[in-house]
Design a protein around this motif. Structure first.
Motif, PDB file in Angstrom:
ATOM      1  N   SER A   1      32.679  16.104 -38.613  1.00 47.96           N
ATOM      2  CA  SER A   1      33.513  14.903 -38.454  1.00 47.96           C
ATOM      3  C   SER A   1      32.638  13.623 -37.696  1.00 47.96           C
ATOM      4  O   SER A   1      32.686  12.437 -38.329  1.00 47.96           O
ATOM      5  CB  SER A   1      34.686  15.247 -37.520  1.00 47.96           C
ATOM      6  N   LEU A   2      31.929  14.054 -36.855  1.00 46.23           N
ATOM      7  CA  LEU A   2      30.983  13.045 -36.197  1.00 46.23           C
ATOM      8  C   LEU A   2      29.930  12.420 -37.154  1.00 46.23           C
ATOM      9  O   LEU A   2      29.601  11.205 -37.182  1.00 46.23           O
ATOM     10  CB  LEU A   2      30.376  13.673 -35.054  1.00 46.23           C
ATOM     11  N   VAL A   3      29.408  13.197 -38.215  1.00 48.73           N
ATOM     12  CA  VAL A   3      28.551  12.672 -39.203  1.00 48.73           C
ATOM     13  C   VAL A   3      29.306  11.576 -40.271  1.00 48.73           C
ATOM     14  O   VAL A   3      28.827  10.667 -40.549  1.00 48.73           O
ATOM     15  CB  VAL A   3      27.845  13.872 -40.027  1.00 48.73           C
ATOM     16  N   MET A   4      30.623  11.935 -40.461  1.00 46.91           N
ATOM     17  CA  MET A   4      31.323  11.100 -41.515  1.00 46.91           C
ATOM     18  C   MET A   4      31.625   9.957 -40.582  1.00 46.91           C
ATOM     19  O   MET A   4      31.462   8.767 -41.062  1.00 46.91           O
ATOM     20  CB  MET A   4      32.845  11.751 -41.575  1.00 46.91           C
ATOM     21  N   VAL A   5      31.911   9.816 -39.299  1.00 49.04           N
ATOM     22  CA  VAL A   5      32.006   8.612 -38.494  1.00 49.04           C
ATOM     23  C   VAL A   5      30.960   7.950 -38.415  1.00 49.04           C
ATOM     24  O   VAL A   5      30.698   6.689 -38.500  1.00 49.04           O
ATOM     25  CB  VAL A   5      32.545   8.898 -37.063  1.00 49.04           C
ATOM     26  N   TYR A   6      29.583   8.358 -38.267  1.00 44.21           N
ATOM     27  CA  TYR A   6      28.253   7.920 -38.369  1.00 44.21           C
ATOM     28  C   TYR A   6      27.957   7.247 -39.579  1.00 44.21           C
ATOM     29  O   TYR A   6      27.554   5.975 -39.718  1.00 44.21           O
ATOM     30  CB  TYR A   6      27.248   9.047 -38.064  1.00 44.21           C
ATOM     31  N   MET A   7      28.323   8.045 -40.866  1.00 44.63           N
ATOM     32  CA  MET A   7      28.032   7.059 -42.038  1.00 44.63           C
ATOM     33  C   MET A   7      28.995   5.939 -42.328  1.00 44.63           C
ATOM     34  O   MET A   7      28.368   4.976 -42.790  1.00 44.63           O
ATOM     35  CB  MET A   7      28.296   8.410 -43.178  1.00 44.63           C
ATOM     36  N   ALA A   8      30.405   6.277 -41.890  1.00 44.17           N
ATOM     37  CA  ALA A   8      31.269   4.996 -42.016  1.00 44.17           C
ATOM     38  C   ALA A   8      30.664   3.954 -41.329  1.00 44.17           C
ATOM     39  O   ALA A   8      30.768   2.365 -41.720  1.00 44.17           O
ATOM     40  CB  ALA A   8      32.965   5.536 -41.584  1.00 44.17           C
ATOM     41  N   LEU A   9      30.186   3.926 -40.201  1.00 42.40           N
ATOM     42  CA  LEU A   9      29.766   2.864 -39.327  1.00 42.40           C
ATOM     43  C   LEU A   9      28.473   2.494 -39.597  1.00 42.40           C
ATOM     44  O   LEU A   9      28.283   1.074 -39.853  1.00 42.40           O
ATOM     45  CB  LEU A   9      29.550   3.358 -37.866  1.00 42.40           C
ATOM     46  N   THR A  10      27.436   3.237 -40.267  1.00 46.87           N
ATOM     47  CA  THR A  10      26.736   2.807 -40.907  1.00 46.87           C
ATOM     48  C   THR A  10      26.690   1.979 -42.176  1.00 46.87           C
ATOM     49  O   THR A  10      26.055   0.859 -42.239  1.00 46.87           O
ATOM     50  CB  THR A  10      25.416   3.981 -41.311  1.00 46.87           C
ATOM     51  N   MET A  11      27.490   2.173 -43.006  1.00 50.06           N
ATOM     52  CA  MET A  11      27.958   1.797 -44.187  1.00 50.06           C
ATOM     53  C   MET A  11      28.791   0.398 -43.778  1.00 50.06           C
ATOM     54  O   MET A  11      28.662  -0.825 -44.407  1.00 50.06           O
ATOM     55  CB  MET A  11      28.761   2.309 -45.027  1.00 50.06           C
ATOM     56  N   ALA A  12      29.421   0.155 -42.598  1.00 54.55           N
ATOM     57  CA  ALA A  12      30.032  -1.152 -42.254  1.00 54.55           C
ATOM     58  C   ALA A  12      29.267  -2.242 -41.479  1.00 54.55           C
ATOM     59  O   ALA A  12      29.518  -3.128 -41.257  1.00 54.55           O
ATOM     60  CB  ALA A  12      31.331  -0.579 -41.278  1.00 54.55           C
ATOM     61  N   THR A  13      28.048  -1.634 -41.069  1.00 51.68           N
ATOM     62  CA  THR A  13      27.012  -2.527 -40.506  1.00 51.68           C
ATOM     63  C   THR A  13      25.844  -2.981 -41.165  1.00 51.68           C
ATOM     64  O   THR A  13      25.040  -2.019 -41.608  1.00 51.68           O
ATOM     65  CB  THR A  13      26.365  -1.586 -39.303  1.00 51.68           C
ATOM     66  N   PRO A  14      25.823  -3.967 -41.474  1.00 50.11           N
ATOM     67  CA  PRO A  14      24.443  -4.439 -42.337  1.00 50.11           C
ATOM     68  C   PRO A  14      23.372  -4.330 -41.479  1.00 50.11           C
ATOM     69  O   PRO A  14      23.097  -4.269 -40.394  1.00 50.11           O
ATOM     70  CB  PRO A  14      24.946  -5.850 -42.212  1.00 50.11           C
ATOM     71  N   ALA A  15      22.412  -4.002 -42.417  1.00 47.97           N
ATOM     72  CA  ALA A  15      20.960  -3.660 -41.926  1.00 47.97           C
ATOM     73  C   ALA A  15      20.378  -5.106 -41.275  1.00 47.97           C
ATOM     74  O   ALA A  15      20.923  -6.062 -41.848  1.00 47.97           O
ATOM     75  CB  ALA A  15      19.967  -2.979 -42.999  1.00 47.97           C
ATOM     76  N   PRO A  16      19.325  -5.138 -40.397  1.00 49.08           N
ATOM     77  CA  PRO A  16      18.731  -6.133 -40.003  1.00 49.08           C
ATOM     78  C   PRO A  16      18.283  -7.076 -41.183  1.00 49.08           C
ATOM     79  O   PRO A  16      17.583  -6.620 -42.158  1.00 49.08           O
ATOM     80  CB  PRO A  16      17.586  -5.948 -39.224  1.00 49.08           C
ATOM     81  N   GLY A  17      18.566  -8.490 -41.273  1.00 51.59           N
ATOM     82  CA  GLY A  17      18.196  -9.142 -42.497  1.00 51.59           C
ATOM     83  C   GLY A  17      18.879  -9.105 -43.716  1.00 51.59           C
ATOM     84  O   GLY A  17      18.699  -9.843 -44.522  1.00 51.59           O
TER      85      GLY A  17
END
Length: 202
Positions: A95-111
């Motif tokens: 479940s924590l991994v799914m939260v991590y992936m969701a937040l990662t996909m919602a946050t643009p990478a630098p630049g």
């Protein structure tokens, strides 16, 4: 999660089939096994929706927040269940991994440019690497448990020792196919492989 369409659809099919089996197992089991099957069904369908190829369906920007909330609630439930041990620890990690992936996909990478979040998102390398190692170990361990083992048992009235496979399908109140332990392991292996594949794309 945003790779070639064919691999995306294969991932969707695998996760939907796994989620559907877990629902059937949930109806056939009771107690802790029923709760575990319910959590795995949510995980399977959640991964299926996250794996949809963007060519077929471009998720709205807020969808990643929905995933984070849903799996955050699942993580909280898993945290409360960890004291019962067993497979709940892995549910919590998943479940924590799914939260991590969701937040990662919602946050643009630098630049990254606005509007290209999904294509340019990236995770925390050290954390992603640690999760990859965890899921590689989990997949290898679960896969090894699926290898059939013949146990020597004595035959009554003789000194002969023949081999017999352990009985499966014991317990449960539903049909045998919904309570077979090797099918449960196969579903968990499938979800582990799917999570591993998703982490690789970060």
């Amino acid at each position: 999660m945003h790779g070639p369409a064919l691999s995306g659809w294969l991932m969707v099919a695998l996760c939907v089939a796994t989620g559907a089996y877990c629902l059937a197992r949930m109806r056939a089991c009771t107690g802790e096994e029923r709760r575990a099957a319910g959590g795995e069904a949510v995980m399977g369908f959640g991964m299926a929706s996250m794996a949809l190829p963007t060519a077929a369906l471009t998720p709205p920007e807020w969808s990643w927040a929905v995933y984070a909330v849903v799996f955050g609630a699942a993580a909280l439930h898993g945290l409360l269940a960890v004291r019962r041990g067993g497979h709940h620890v892995h549910h919590l990690v998943g479940s924590l991994v799914m939260v991590y992936m969701a937040l990662t996909m919602a946050t643009p990478a630098p630049g990254a440019h606005t509007g290209h979040t999904a294509a340019t998102a990236g995770g925390i390398p050290l954390l992603t690497g640690g999760l990859l190692l965890y899921y590689m170990a989990y997949v290898l361990h679960t896969g090894a448990r699926l290898v059939p083992v013949a146990l020597p048992v004595p035959v009554a009235g003789t000194g002969d020792r023949r081999t017999a496979r352990p009985a499966v399908g014991a317990g449960g109140t539903g049909p045998a196919w919904a309570t077979r332990p090797e099918l449960t392991l196969a579903c968990r292996l499938s979800m582990g492989l799917a999570t591993l594949a998703m982490l690789v794309t970060l």
